[in-house]
Design a protein around this motif. Structure first.
Motif, mmCIF file in Angstrom:
data_model
loop_
_atom_site.group_PDB
_atom_site.id
_atom_site.type_symbol
_atom_site.label_atom_id
_atom_site.label_comp_id
_atom_site.label_asym_id
_atom_site.label_seq_id
_atom_site.Cartn_x
_atom_site.Cartn_y
_atom_site.Cartn_z
ATOM 1 N N ALA A 1 0.837 -1.204 0.000
ATOM 2 C CA ALA A 1 0.000 0.000 0.000
ATOM 3 C C ALA A 1 0.870 1.251 0.000
ATOM 4 O O ALA A 1 0.580 2.231 -0.711
ATOM 5 N N GLN A 2 1.945 1.235 0.767
ATOM 6 C CA GLN A 2 2.851 2.385 0.800
ATOM 7 C C GLN A 2 3.501 2.604 -0.560
ATOM 8 O O GLN A 2 3.626 3.742 -1.033
ATOM 9 N N GLN A 3 3.888 1.528 -1.215
ATOM 10 C CA GLN A 3 4.494 1.650 -2.545
ATOM 11 C C GLN A 3 3.503 2.229 -3.555
ATOM 12 O O GLN A 3 3.852 3.108 -4.354
ATOM 13 N N LEU A 4 2.247 1.767 -3.516
ATOM 14 C CA LEU A 4 1.226 2.313 -4.413
ATOM 15 C C LEU A 4 1.012 3.797 -4.138
ATOM 16 O O LEU A 4 0.843 4.594 -5.071
ATOM 17 N N GLY A 5 0.996 4.168 -2.863
ATOM 18 C CA GLY A 5 0.837 5.576 -2.522
ATOM 19 C C GLY A 5 1.975 6.430 -3.048
ATOM 20 O O GLY A 5 1.759 7.541 -3.558
ATOM 21 N N ALA A 6 3.193 5.916 -2.946
ATOM 22 C CA ALA A 6 4.352 6.658 -3.457
ATOM 23 C C ALA A 6 4.288 6.807 -4.969
ATOM 24 O O ALA A 6 4.617 7.869 -5.529
ATOM 25 N N GLN A 7 3.845 5.759 -5.657
ATOM 26 C CA GLN A 7 3.684 5.838 -7.109
ATOM 27 C C GLN A 7 2.613 6.858 -7.483
ATOM 28 O O GLN A 7 2.770 7.607 -8.457
ATOM 29 N N ASN A 8 1.539 6.894 -6.716
ATOM 30 C CA ASN A 8 0.481 7.878 -6.964
ATOM 31 C C ASN A 8 1.009 9.299 -6.824
ATOM 32 O O ASN A 8 0.717 10.174 -7.655
#
Length: 362
Positions: A324-331
């Motif tokens: 989830a943190q990785q997806l947030g950073a990509q966003n």
């Protein structure tokens, strides 16, 4: 320049809801770029530095038909250099009927439902939408699917992809480690299209597995009573916080404490709330709609109206915090690259000035 302009200050007449945060932001952005802005509105609210002409209230859709004369008189009195209507099937119709009285270029911005839903409701509404669009010199929209509909209805009218963008100085990531473990937010209005009921039913399933989970509901709307009743029926009173309508600072404060943002409307163009959530580095779950596919990876998308699929994806985000943190950073990186509001409004300002210069846009 028209008689309504001052030296080197072009005059923009907007038609739209003064109560809309999107209209308010548009006004401020154009003021910052040297425009004098006036507003013709059926839903007034004070906006600094903006003279407003208030139309009689609109209660039913057909009321727009009876506001044409007042809109025409307003534009004649304002004598703007440019007319811009927000929402094709309401203010766009008024502008299409009224702007010829001032003989200035007309821009329309489609918001989503006005082109994606309304023209499909009847042959008459489709004909009126087509007629309105064909009076414009430029149509803007915030997603390719929205502009594709505009192209079908008015193929000869120039189109431009302009989205609302994000104020990245305000909506920015905060440290992931500082966020509570299981807080989520919805920024969507409490209206039928946005399916807050689906979010609540999914959340009940999430809570059965993760009882520490919490949900913030921002936005406000006509379904508040029904949604509060549903929260009671689902025994979620201690886990759901109805925040209502917040200003940008309030929204940013809530986003700062959440890891997940949920937006599952039945129909939508590019959602500002999705972009703002992305800018803040949240993981996002959204309806599998064309506009969302332009911004989010496939694993972030769920079928509209499917509470079970939403709950499954929600639990996956909670159970794999690193992912989830990785997806947030990509966003956040995507918005930094493509979603800054200043860039979008600079592009709109350029289009306005080309129209003022008499250019025919491609």
């Amino acid at each position: 320049m028209s008689a309504g302009s001052t030296v080197n200050t072009p005059h923009l007449a907007l038609l739209g809801d003064a109560t809309s945060v999107h209209v308010q932001r548009w006004v401020r952005e154009m003021q910052a770029r040297g425009w004098r802005v006036s507003l013709v509105t059926a839903r007034p609210q004070p906006i600094d530095g903006v003279a407003q002409t208030v139309l009689a209230p609109v209660v039913r859709s057909r009321d727009w038909l009876w506001r044409v004369g007042a809109a025409r008189r307003a534009l004649v009195a304002l004598r703007p250099d440019l007319v811009h209507a927000h929402y094709v099937t309401s203010y766009g119709y008024l502008a299409a009927r009224a702007h010829s009285a001032v003989g200035k270029p007309l821009v329309m911005t489609a918001w989503g439902t006005d082109l994606l839903v309304t023209p499909r409701q009847s042959a008459l509404l489709r004909a009126l939408t087509r007629w309105s669009l064909r009076r414009a010199q430029l149509v803007t929209g915030d997603s390719p699917d929205l502009l594709a509909v505009a192209a079908q209805l008015a193929p000869r009218v120039p189109r431009a992809l302009i989205h609302w963008g994000v104020e990245t100085s305000r909506f920015a990531p905060t440290p992931w480690a500082d966020k509570p473990a299981a807080e989520a937010v919805s920024l969507r209005s409490w209206e039928p299209n946005y399916r807050i009921d689906v979010i609540l039913r999914a959340f009940a399933q999430v809570r059965a597995v993760r009882p520490e989970a919490r949900l913030h509901l921002l936005g406000g709307g006509s379904q508040e009573g029904a949604l509060r009743s549903l929260v009671n029926d689902l025994a979620l009173q201690d886990a759901v916080q109805f925040q209502g309508r917040l200003d940008d600072a309030g929204m940013a404060a809530v986003l700062a404490r959440c890891k997940l943002s949920i937006s599952v409307p039945q129909s939508d163009a590019t959602s500002v709330s999705v972009l703002e959530s992305m800018a803040c580095g949240l993981a996002v779950i959204a309806s599998d709609l064309p506009a969302n596919r332009d911004w989010l990876p496939a694993e972030a998308l769920v079928p509209a109206g499917d509470a079970a699929a939403l709950a499954q994806r929600w639990l996956a985000c909670l159970q794999d915090d690193a992912q989830a943190q990785q997806l947030g950073a990509q966003n956040a990186a995507r918005i930094a690259r493509d979603g800054d509001r200043r860039q979008q409004m600079d592009a709109m300002d350029t289009l306005y000035r080309r129209l003022l210069a008499g250019e025919r846009l491609p």
